[in-house]
Structure formats: C-alpha cells, structure tokens
Design a protein around this motif. Structure first.
Motif, short mmCIF file in Angstrom:
data_model
loop_
_atom_site.label_atom_id
_atom_site.label_comp_id
_atom_site.label_asym_id
_atom_site.label_seq_id
_atom_site.Cartn_x
_atom_site.Cartn_y
_atom_site.Cartn_z
N VAL A 1 -3.16 1.54 6.24
CA VAL A 1 -2.12 2.19 7.05
C VAL A 1 -0.87 2.44 6.21
N GLY A 2 -0.45 1.42 5.44
CA GLY A 2 0.70 1.62 4.57
C GLY A 2 0.45 2.69 3.52
N SER A 3 -0.76 2.74 2.98
CA SER A 3 -1.09 3.77 2.00
C SER A 3 -1.02 5.17 2.61
N LEU A 4 -1.51 5.29 3.84
CA LEU A 4 -1.45 6.58 4.52
C LEU A 4 -0.01 7.02 4.74
N VAL A 5 0.83 6.09 5.19
CA VAL A 5 2.24 6.41 5.40
C VAL A 5 2.90 6.79 4.08
N LEU B 1 10.92 7.88 -7.61
CA LEU B 1 10.57 6.73 -8.44
C LEU B 1 11.62 5.62 -8.32
N GLU B 2 12.87 6.00 -8.33
CA GLU B 2 13.93 5.00 -8.20
C GLU B 2 13.88 4.32 -6.83
N LEU B 3 13.59 5.09 -5.79
CA LEU B 3 13.49 4.51 -4.45
C LEU B 3 12.32 3.53 -4.37
N LEU B 4 11.17 3.88 -4.96
CA LEU B 4 10.02 2.98 -4.96
C LEU B 4 10.32 1.72 -5.78
N PRO C 1 -2.32 8.98 -19.50
CA PRO C 1 -2.64 8.35 -18.21
C PRO C 1 -2.80 6.83 -18.32
N VAL C 2 -3.42 6.37 -19.39
CA VAL C 2 -3.59 4.92 -19.56
C VAL C 2 -2.22 4.25 -19.73
N LEU C 3 -1.33 4.88 -20.49
CA LEU C 3 -0.01 4.30 -20.71
C LEU C 3 0.81 4.23 -19.43
N LEU C 4 0.78 5.28 -18.62
CA LEU C 4 1.63 5.36 -17.44
C LEU C 4 1.02 4.70 -16.20
N VAL C 5 -0.29 4.77 -16.06
CA VAL C 5 -0.94 4.37 -14.80
C VAL C 5 -1.61 3.01 -14.89
N LEU C 6 -2.21 2.69 -16.03
CA LEU C 6 -3.04 1.48 -16.09
C LEU C 6 -2.25 0.18 -15.87
N PRO C 7 -1.11 -0.05 -16.53
CA PRO C 7 -0.43 -1.34 -16.30
C PRO C 7 -0.04 -1.60 -14.85
N PRO C 8 0.56 -0.63 -14.12
CA PRO C 8 0.87 -0.92 -12.71
C PRO C 8 -0.37 -1.14 -11.85
N THR C 9 -1.45 -0.39 -12.11
CA THR C 9 -2.66 -0.57 -11.29
C THR C 9 -3.36 -1.89 -11.61
N LEU C 10 -3.24 -2.38 -12.82
CA LEU C 10 -3.75 -3.73 -13.11
C LEU C 10 -3.05 -4.77 -12.24
N LEU C 11 -1.74 -4.61 -12.09
CA LEU C 11 -0.99 -5.52 -11.23
C LEU C 11 -1.39 -5.36 -9.76
N MET C 12 -1.63 -4.12 -9.33
CA MET C 12 -2.08 -3.89 -7.95
C MET C 12 -3.40 -4.61 -7.68
N GLY C 13 -4.33 -4.48 -8.61
CA GLY C 13 -5.62 -5.14 -8.41
C GLY C 13 -5.53 -6.65 -8.44
N ALA C 14 -4.67 -7.19 -9.29
CA ALA C 14 -4.54 -8.64 -9.39
C ALA C 14 -3.84 -9.24 -8.18
N GLY D 1 0.82 -1.22 0.00
CA GLY D 1 0.00 0.00 0.00
C GLY D 1 0.84 1.25 0.00
N LEU D 2 1.96 1.23 0.71
CA LEU D 2 2.87 2.38 0.72
C LEU D 2 3.37 2.67 -0.70
N VAL D 3 3.80 1.64 -1.41
CA VAL D 3 4.29 1.84 -2.78
C VAL D 3 3.17 2.33 -3.69
N ALA D 4 1.98 1.76 -3.54
CA ALA D 4 0.87 2.11 -4.43
C ALA D 4 0.49 3.58 -4.31
N LEU D 5 0.31 4.06 -3.09
CA LEU D 5 -0.10 5.46 -2.92
C LEU D 5 1.04 6.43 -3.17
N ALA D 6 2.27 6.00 -2.89
CA ALA D 6 3.42 6.85 -3.24
C ALA D 6 3.49 7.03 -4.76
#
Length: 300
Positions: free
Chosen positions: A213-217, A236-239, A171-184, A45-50
C-alpha cells in the motif's frame, strides 16, 4: 479384557497443549505496537517506490530513453533486494537491538540514494566516456554494443565501454547500494515484530500488505504530484527528509533504552523483578502439582 484395556488407554485424558519456549521468538523488547511497525514499513515502501520512479527518470535522461532503460533499472533493483535480504537474514539473528538497526537502515536508504546521485552529478564531467555520451544526441545502439562486446566490430554508436558504463556501471552505482539496504531491512524487521510462532504468517502478510500500500501511494504521489511540484532534485531531498525521520525515531528508541538501562533505573526495577520472578516460579510449581502427569497414555 484386552479390548477394554485398549479402550481405557485411548480414552485417557490428554494434557492441554501449552506454549513451549521454542514457540516464542526473541525480540529487543520494544514497546512500540505492531500496528505502528506496519505503518513504518508502509512509509518504507513509499520511499522505496518513490526512489524507483526518480531513478527511472534520471536513467531515462542519461540513457536517452532506450527500451532497455527500465529493464536495466528493474534488474539492478531486484538483485539488490534479493542479495540484501540474503545478507540481512544471516545478520539479523546477531543484532542485539533490531528495532534501532531497522530504523537506522531505513534512514540510510534515502540518504545514501541522495548522496550517490549528488556525488555522481558533481563528478560526471571527470569521466570522459560518460561526459561524451551525455553531450551527444543519439542513443546508444544496445544490440550492436552487445554484439561488439562479444567480439564483433565496434561502431560510433555501439561501443562496449560506453555500454558497460551506462547500462551496468551507472545503474549499479546509483541503485544497488540503497536496494541492498531495502532488502536487508525486512529480515531485521522480523526480529522486531515476531514474538510468537503462531502469529508469524499473519504478521508477515500484514507487513507485506502495508508495504505494498505504501509503495502504491509512493508511486502515484511521485509520478503525479511530487516530480511536478518539486522536480527531481526537490523530490530526492524530500525523500531524504522522510528517511531522516526514521533516524530520529531510532535515536529516540536508543535514548529511551539507555535511560531505562541506567543504574538508577535498574535499581528501581530490581525489587519488582525479584517479586515477579518469585511469583512466576510459584505459579509454575502449583500448576505442575495440580496437573496430573501421563505416561504412555496412562495416568501416573
């Protein structure tokens, strides 16, 4: 007599409920405790919201900070989560080692996000429409662009092609592939931690709390500290490094399972497995003999 017979039937002892095989859920047999999986999902969750904060910063600059920037990002983000969860729930039952699969998915989230942004920034000058818009000062007139897309007259600050590329394509190019993985990842994680139907609700709730909690952090740390200290590229490199940590853990579990499944390990465990199986069968037979059976409320 009929009344007494009915009373005897209602007062007959009832066998104690036992957990049937259908009350258990298959897992991959990982030895990691549930608390550790909750901690891992909090880091997810921390990585996702970051990443969402970083995406918002990038899209705000590229879209020149219009009122539709966050709405576009959130819409793509939620679509990715929903579609990914739908696909993940269909694929998860077929995965043989869900623990390794879940950690691999988590590793791919940050690496995919970093890779897509790096490729886009490297090739953006090769797309004339986007390069021209980024070089201009005025933001796109979204309302007029939608009107022109529906058949109206296009103007200099309202072109359908620019609108489709900047508000849908990018937005679809940059955001959709990682969020598909998050949902799966969430349905796959359920295959890992859910081993008892009586604990499903509690464990789902604990996992979601850990993720929130991780998303909030992640949101607070990224907005108040990471972007200020490391910038967008450094964050981005840190994440991506944090995501790579999930991959390292997946490799560890894979190597451990391979070592345990080697012929030497299998041979060393074979006698113990035979003894355990024989003991379990003996106990089951003794319990079946000692416990009286009941049929129709009457003792047989």
């Amino acid at each position: 007599m009929l009344f007494l017979s009915r009373q005897a039937r209602t007062a007959a002892p009832v066998a104690a409920p036992s957990v049937s095989p259908s009350d258990t859920i298959d897992s991959d047999g990982t030895s990691l405790p549930f608390s550790l999986w909750a901690l891992i999902y909090a880091a997810s969750g921390l990585v996702a919201l970051a990443l969402e904060v970083v995406w918002f910063r990038l899209l705000t600059v590229m879209m020149k900070g219009t009122a539709f920037t966050f709405g576009t990002l959130l819409g793509v983000y939620l679509v990715g989560l929903g579609v990914g969860a739908l696909v993940g729930s269909a694929v998860a039952p077929r995965i043989r080692r869900p623990a390794i699969a879940f950690l691999t998915i988590q590793a791919c989230i940050g690496l995919t996000a970093l890779g897509l942004i790096a490729v886009f920034l490297r090739r953006v000058d090769d797309i004339p429409v986007i390069a021209t818009y980024l070089a201009s000062y005025e933001p796109l007139n979204v309302r007029a662009s939608v009107h022109a897309l529906l058949g109206g007259v296009a103007t200099a600050d309202a072109t359908p092609s620019t609108f489709l590329l900047m508000y849908i394509g990018v937005p679809v190019l940059l955001v959709l592939p990682p969020t598909l993985l998050m949902g799966a990842a969430f349905p796959v994680l359920q295959r890992v931690v859910q081993q008892d139907l009586h604990l499903v609700g509690r464990r789902v709730g604990m996992l979601l709390v850990a993720n929130v909690v991780g998303s909030l952090v992640g949101t607070v740390a990224t907005g108040l500290w990471l972007l200020d200290q490391f910038g967008t590229g450094g964050t981005l490199e840190l994440l991506a490094v944090v995501s790579a940590g999930f991959g390292v853990l997946a490799c560890y579990l894979a190597l451990r399972d391979a070592k345990q499944d080697s012929p030497q390990a299998s041979q060393s465990r074979a006698p113990l497995a035979v003894v355990q199986d024989a003991a379990a069968r003996a106990v089951a037979a003794l319990v079946a003999r000692a416990r009286p059976a009941h049929r129709g409320g009457q003792r047989v």
